[in-house]
Design an enzyme around this catalytic site. Structure first.
Site, PDB file in Angstrom:
ATOM      1  N   GLU A  13      -7.250   7.848 -17.838  1.00  0.00           N
ATOM      2  CA  GLU A  13      -7.945   9.110 -18.110  1.00  0.00           C
ATOM      3  C   GLU A  13      -8.430   9.760 -16.818  1.00  0.00           C
ATOM      4  OE1 GLU A  13      -7.952   6.557 -20.383  1.00  0.00           O
ATOM      5  OE2 GLU A  13      -6.775   7.952 -21.596  1.00  0.00           O
ATOM      6  N   ASP A  29       0.801  -1.232   0.000  1.00  0.00           N
ATOM      7  CA  ASP A  29       0.000   0.000   0.000  1.00  0.00           C
ATOM      8  C   ASP A  29       0.834   1.284   0.000  1.00  0.00           C
ATOM      9  OD1 ASP A  29      -2.059  -1.793   0.161  1.00  0.00           O
ATOM     10  OD2 ASP A  29      -2.417  -1.490   2.298  1.00  0.00           O
TER      11      ASP A  29
END
Ligand code: F6P
Length: 307
Positions: A173, A113
């Protein structure tokens, strides 16, 4: 983690120490699952994912009685210092144990993480983000061929750092992460605008982003743009395995040696980390402080490049 274990074992032996492995972390301490390690015990593991010592959550270690058993077992083997690899739970337990029994413990940051303070990167993060970019590159082929929008969910627990870096690396995107509040309407308008420049769109969603999980994002995109062909892909545990990248192997090797050398210099209660290319030590309490920071420059890069 295997590269870290190898580094701790071999550097311990290099400095003439007796080295023991403990299976399943605190659980193995409580149950006496402890065995001597030699140089050959860690041969041929640097390229393997996972951990040869296995891992487990230990309920028993959370109680004073469990920790007393753990201490008795360590004494049986004359173990007088520990190196623990992990994150939050590992360092919290280590801190309590260390103070209760005056047992020096040094830590290595082991989590995909990358959510610990005191190191630029945690061991496993680079491998995980490379796994994500390999997977998303493949997904992109379908997305591009079928003119689809893909919502890809990645791991990270409460952190968006896997999403952020892998999003930049895959030319996503949009990136949705828990550290930033999403303006949904702006996001949808922007998503539609990008349509003129590309036929596929990839949106990376961090699993910890509870306000915009992959399924609700897909629903909202479909509601607004019913003509979009939308798919969801949850990458899941493939992110936690596989042969580690060179960067992870070198990081784990450096930090493993640093932890052992730190113990020999009298350090304890600290996590070895790498910051700006240099080895640093951060006490356990500070290493696990949850600071929701993401580099604003990286966020800006996503905005600039996702047109
Ligand atoms: O903390 C590491 C991590 O891989 C998270 O990114 C993820 O949410 C979690 O562990 C998965 O844990 P489990 O394998 O127990 O489901």
């Amino acid at each position: 983690m295997n590269a870290g274990i190898r580094a701790v074992v071999r550097s311990g032996l290099y400095y003439d120490l007796n080295v023991f492995g403990i299976y399943r972390g605190f659980d193995g301490m409580v149950n006496g699952d402890i065995f001597p390690m030699e140089a050959k015990s860690v041969a041929n593991i640097i390229q393997r994912g996972g951990t040869m010592l296995k891992t487990a959550r230990s309920e028993e270690f959370k109680s004073p009685e469990g920790r007393a058993k753990a201490y008795e077992n360590l004494k049986k083997f004359d173990i007088d210092a520990l190196v623990a690899i992990g994150g939050d739970g590992t360092f919290t337990g280590s801190d309590i144990f260390m103070k209760e029994y005056d047992m020096p413990i040094m830590g290595l940051p082991g989590t995909i993480d990358n959510d610990l303070q005191g190191t630029d990167f945690t061991i496993g993060y680079d491998t995980a983000i490379n796994t994500v970019i390999n997977a998303v590159d493949k997904i992109r082929d379908t997305a591009e061929s079928h003119d689809r929008v893909f919502i890809v969910e990645v791991m990270g627990r409460d952190s968006g750092l896997i999403a952020l870096r892998s999003g930049i690396g895959t030319g996503a995107e949009a990136i949705l992460i828990p550290e930033t509040k999403l303006d949904f309407s702006g996001f949808l308008t922007r998503l539609d605008k990008t349509r003129k420049n590309k036929s596929s769109r990839i949106i990376i969603v961090a699993e910890g982003d509870k306000d915009s999980d992959a399924f609700s994002v897909a629903d909202k995109v479909k509601d607004r743009f019913p003509h979009y062909d939308v798919r969801i892909s949850v990458l899941g545990h493939i992110q936690r395995g596989g042969s580690p990248t060179c960067m992870d192997r070198v990081l784990a090797s450096r930090l493993g040696v640093a932890a052992v050398e730190g113990l020999l210099e009298g350090r304890k209660g600290e996590m070895a980390g790498l910051q700006g290319g240099n080895i640093t030590f951060t006490d356990f309490g500070n290493a696990i402080k949850h600071i929701d920071h993401v580099n604003p420059n990286l966020l800006k890069i996503v905005d600039i490049l996702s047109l």
